[in-house]
Design a protein around this motif. Structure first.
Motif, PDB file in Angstrom:
ATOM      1  N   MET A  54      -8.088   2.914  -0.914  1.00  0.00           N
ATOM      2  CA  MET A  54      -8.149   4.330  -0.592  1.00  0.00           C
ATOM      3  C   MET A  54      -9.421   4.586   0.204  1.00  0.00           C
ATOM      4  O   MET A  54     -10.512   4.246  -0.235  1.00  0.00           O
ATOM      5  N   GLN A  55      -9.235   5.169   1.350  1.00  0.00           N
ATOM      6  CA  GLN A  55     -10.379   5.505   2.186  1.00  0.00           C
ATOM      7  C   GLN A  55     -10.983   6.816   1.714  1.00  0.00           C
ATOM      8  O   GLN A  55     -10.435   7.485   0.839  1.00  0.00           O
ATOM      9  N   GLY A  56     -12.069   7.194   2.280  1.00  0.00           N
ATOM     10  CA  GLY A  56     -12.782   8.400   1.856  1.00  0.00           C
ATOM     11  C   GLY A  56     -11.975   9.672   1.962  1.00  0.00           C
ATOM     12  O   GLY A  56     -12.218  10.630   1.246  1.00  0.00           O
ATOM     13  N   ASP A  57     -10.980   9.703   2.827  1.00  0.00           N
ATOM     14  CA  ASP A  57     -10.207  10.929   3.006  1.00  0.00           C
ATOM     15  C   ASP A  57      -9.049  11.069   2.017  1.00  0.00           C
ATOM     16  O   ASP A  57      -8.231  11.968   2.141  1.00  0.00           O
ATOM     17  N   GLY A  58      -8.957  10.159   1.034  1.00  0.00           N
ATOM     18  CA  GLY A  58      -7.943  10.257  -0.003  1.00  0.00           C
ATOM     19  C   GLY A  58      -6.583   9.721   0.388  1.00  0.00           C
ATOM     20  O   GLY A  58      -5.599   9.959  -0.307  1.00  0.00           O
ATOM     21  N   ILE A  59      -6.497   8.995   1.472  1.00  0.00           N
ATOM     22  CA  ILE A  59      -5.221   8.437   1.923  1.00  0.00           C
ATOM     23  C   ILE A  59      -5.182   6.954   1.583  1.00  0.00           C
ATOM     24  O   ILE A  59      -6.075   6.191   1.966  1.00  0.00           O
ATOM     25  N   SER A  60      -4.150   6.543   0.853  1.00  0.00           N
ATOM     26  CA  SER A  60      -3.989   5.140   0.500  1.00  0.00           C
ATOM     27  C   SER A  60      -3.543   4.339   1.719  1.00  0.00           C
ATOM     28  O   SER A  60      -2.790   4.836   2.559  1.00  0.00           O
ATOM     29  N   ARG A  61      -4.008   3.110   1.769  1.00  0.00           N
ATOM     30  CA  ARG A  61      -3.664   2.228   2.887  1.00  0.00           C
ATOM     31  C   ARG A  61      -3.232   0.882   2.335  1.00  0.00           C
ATOM     32  O   ARG A  61      -3.904   0.311   1.469  1.00  0.00           O
ATOM     33  N   LEU A  62      -2.100   0.371   2.812  1.00  0.00           N
ATOM     34  CA  LEU A  62      -1.582  -0.923   2.388  1.00  0.00           C
ATOM     35  C   LEU A  62      -2.154  -2.006   3.287  1.00  0.00           C
ATOM     36  O   LEU A  62      -2.135  -1.895   4.513  1.00  0.00           O
ATOM     37  N   LEU A  63      -2.660  -3.049   2.663  1.00  0.00           N
ATOM     38  CA  LEU A  63      -3.203  -4.194   3.389  1.00  0.00           C
ATOM     39  C   LEU A  63      -2.369  -5.428   3.059  1.00  0.00           C
ATOM     40  O   LEU A  63      -1.902  -5.575   1.935  1.00  0.00           O
ATOM     41  N   SER A  64      -2.191  -6.311   4.022  1.00  0.00           N
ATOM     42  CA  SER A  64      -1.507  -7.573   3.754  1.00  0.00           C
ATOM     43  C   SER A  64      -2.226  -8.688   4.486  1.00  0.00           C
ATOM     44  O   SER A  64      -2.793  -8.479   5.559  1.00  0.00           O
ATOM     45  N   LEU A  65      -2.196  -9.864   3.884  1.00  0.00           N
ATOM     46  CA  LEU A  65      -2.860 -11.023   4.457  1.00  0.00           C
ATOM     47  C   LEU A  65      -2.022 -12.258   4.164  1.00  0.00           C
ATOM     48  O   LEU A  65      -1.775 -12.569   2.999  1.00  0.00           O
ATOM     49  N   LYS A  66      -1.563 -12.907   5.222  1.00  0.00           N
ATOM     50  CA  LYS A  66      -0.868 -14.185   5.070  1.00  0.00           C
ATOM     51  C   LYS A  66      -1.935 -15.263   5.075  1.00  0.00           C
ATOM     52  O   LYS A  66      -2.636 -15.459   6.068  1.00  0.00           O
ATOM     53  N   LEU A  67      -2.073 -15.957   3.961  1.00  0.00           N
ATOM     54  CA  LEU A  67      -3.196 -16.868   3.804  1.00  0.00           C
ATOM     55  C   LEU A  67      -3.147 -18.042   4.772  1.00  0.00           C
ATOM     56  O   LEU A  67      -4.186 -18.501   5.230  1.00  0.00           O
TER      57      LEU A  67
END
Length: 76
Positions: A54-67
């Motif tokens: 969650m960034q400072g503006d209260g909006i959730s963000r999905l992150l993905s990482l292919k190892l």
């Protein structure tokens, strides 16, 4: 088929977490695992990591990482 684990490793010590991660890796050729965890040993065996921040503006963000891709980028 897939299996969903939610913090199944929370009560395990480091040695048993490592054992669980090896078991999951061995079984991953037969089924898919979705594991909700904070454990580094379990995450180290993953093919893909997903996270929510969650960034400072209260909006959730999905992150993905292919190892696999991340490891290739690290070699460059």
């Amino acid at each position: 088929p897939f299996i969903l684990f939610d913090e199944v490793d929370a009560a395990l010590d480091e040695n048993n977490s490592n054992k669980l991660s090896k078991i999951v890796k061995e079984l991953s050729h037969k089924t898919q695992f979705i594991i909700i965890t904070h454990n580094r040993a379990i995450m180290a065996e993953a093919d893909v990591l997903y996270g929510v921040t969650m960034q400072g503006d209260g909006i959730s963000r999905l992150l993905s990482l292919k190892l696999g891709e991340a490891q290739e980028m690290g070699k460059e």
